[in-house]
Design an enzyme around this catalytic site. Structure first.
Site, PDB file in Angstrom:
ATOM      1  N   CYS A 114       5.959   6.109  -5.187  1.00 37.19           N
ATOM      2  CA  CYS A 114       5.836   7.003  -4.459  1.00 37.19           C
ATOM      3  C   CYS A 114       6.109   8.338  -4.382  1.00 37.19           C
ATOM      4  O   CYS A 114       5.315   9.160  -4.872  1.00 37.19           O
ATOM      5  CB  CYS A 114       7.079   6.193  -3.540  1.00 37.19           C
ATOM      6  SG  CYS A 114       7.591   6.297  -1.529  1.00 37.19           S
ATOM      7  N   ASP A 164      -1.818   0.893   3.691  1.00 39.58           N
ATOM      8  CA  ASP A 164      -0.305   1.861   3.426  1.00 39.58           C
ATOM      9  C   ASP A 164      -0.499   2.653   4.845  1.00 39.58           C
ATOM     10  O   ASP A 164      -2.094   3.533   5.513  1.00 39.58           O
ATOM     11  CB  ASP A 164      -1.147   2.719   2.828  1.00 39.58           C
ATOM     12  CG  ASP A 164       0.420   4.120   1.910  1.00 39.58           C
ATOM     13  OD1 ASP A 164       1.133   3.883   2.718  1.00 39.58           O
ATOM     14  OD2 ASP A 164       0.424   3.906   0.789  1.00 39.58           O
ATOM     15  N   HIS A 196       2.406   0.803   2.172  1.00 39.62           N
ATOM     16  CA  HIS A 196       3.020   1.364   1.057  1.00 39.62           C
ATOM     17  C   HIS A 196       4.690   0.626   0.164  1.00 39.62           C
ATOM     18  O   HIS A 196       4.381   0.070   0.992  1.00 39.62           O
ATOM     19  CB  HIS A 196       3.707   2.733   1.850  1.00 39.62           C
ATOM     20  CG  HIS A 196       3.893   3.878   0.648  1.00 39.62           C
ATOM     21  ND1 HIS A 196       2.686   5.106   0.150  1.00 39.62           N
ATOM     22  CD2 HIS A 196       5.166   4.728   0.765  1.00 39.62           C
ATOM     23  CE1 HIS A 196       3.301   5.725  -0.221  1.00 39.62           C
ATOM     24  NE2 HIS A 196       4.834   5.901  -0.374  1.00 39.62           N
TER      25      HIS A 196
END
Length: 229
Positions: A114, A164, A196
């Site tokens: 991330c 995502d 995500h």
């Protein structure tokens, strides 16, 4: 803490039972150095890697935000407080320090999730001595870092979910084009129905099938590009 690693931010150093191995700098998620980040670090140590976890929020009091307690707004606020360029410099320093550690035999790579995936990518572009391998899990900053792609010459592995909500598939394809154009050793993988942060075990994010598939691919890719002797 990594008392024998000289950095300007806190860091954790994990050494495998063998006492030595290739090095990996693990770049945290937006939530900080959480239990999830530590568990993935231990997974890598169990494979035989020497793992360094810099605490990139160390200059902000070193918070770790609970993903399951509505922590995303707090994490986003922390990211706004972070000096990105200083974090890049801290990441470059972490790579260099790990290379010099006596427990590290062989090469040193970078792996990020991330926020950490984007930061690792930027560090790979900025470092004079490039990481020997780069693994990026859905790096959230990559859409704004694509101009750096020509400078990221390390062999790299990229994971993105096809569902995502933070990074659209159109943007994912733009990222794929940027990181593969002119680079011969890039593996780019996407996962249907995964959103995500799909590797994070929090029910808010986790996609079990994609997580397992991506981790298997990561382990196999590292075995080729950053082998444990």
């Amino acid at each position: 803490m990594a008392d024998d690693i000289s950095l300007d931010i806190p860091a954790d150093l994990l050494i495998p039972g063998s006492g030595s191995g290739p090095g990996l700098v693990l770049f945290q998620e937006i939530f900080g150095v959480t239990g999830y980040v530590r568990s993935r670090a231990q997974d890598l140590v169990d494979l035989g890697y020497v793992v360094l976890i810099p605490h990139f929020y160390g200059r902000l009091g070193d918070p770790a935000v609970d993903e399951d307690e509505g922590g995303l707004p707090r994490a986003m606020a922390l990211l706004q407080e972070l000096d990105w360029q200083v974090a890049v410099e801290d990441g470059v320093a972490a790579l260099g320090a790990l290379r010099e550690h006596p427990a590290v035999s062989g090469r040193v790579g970078a792996l990020g999730f991330c926020f950490g995936g984007g930061l690792a990518f930027n560090v790979a572009a900025a470092a004079d001595q490039k990481p020997d391998a780069l693994v990026n899990y859905y790096g959230s900053a990559l859409p704004s870092l694509l101009a750096l792609a020509p400078e990221v010459t390390s062999p790299s592995l990229h994971h993105f979910g096809e569902s995502d909500t933070y990074i659209s598939m159109e943007t994912v394809r733009e990222i794929e084009h940027a990181v593969t154009d002119g680079h011969s050793d890039v593996t780019f993988l996407t996962y249907p129905e995964a959103g995500h942060a799909f590797d994070n075990p929090s029910p808010l994010f986790h996609h079990a099938e994609a997580s397992a598939e991506a981790w298997t691919a990561t382990v196999e890719w590292l075995a080729t590009h950053l082998p444990v002797r």
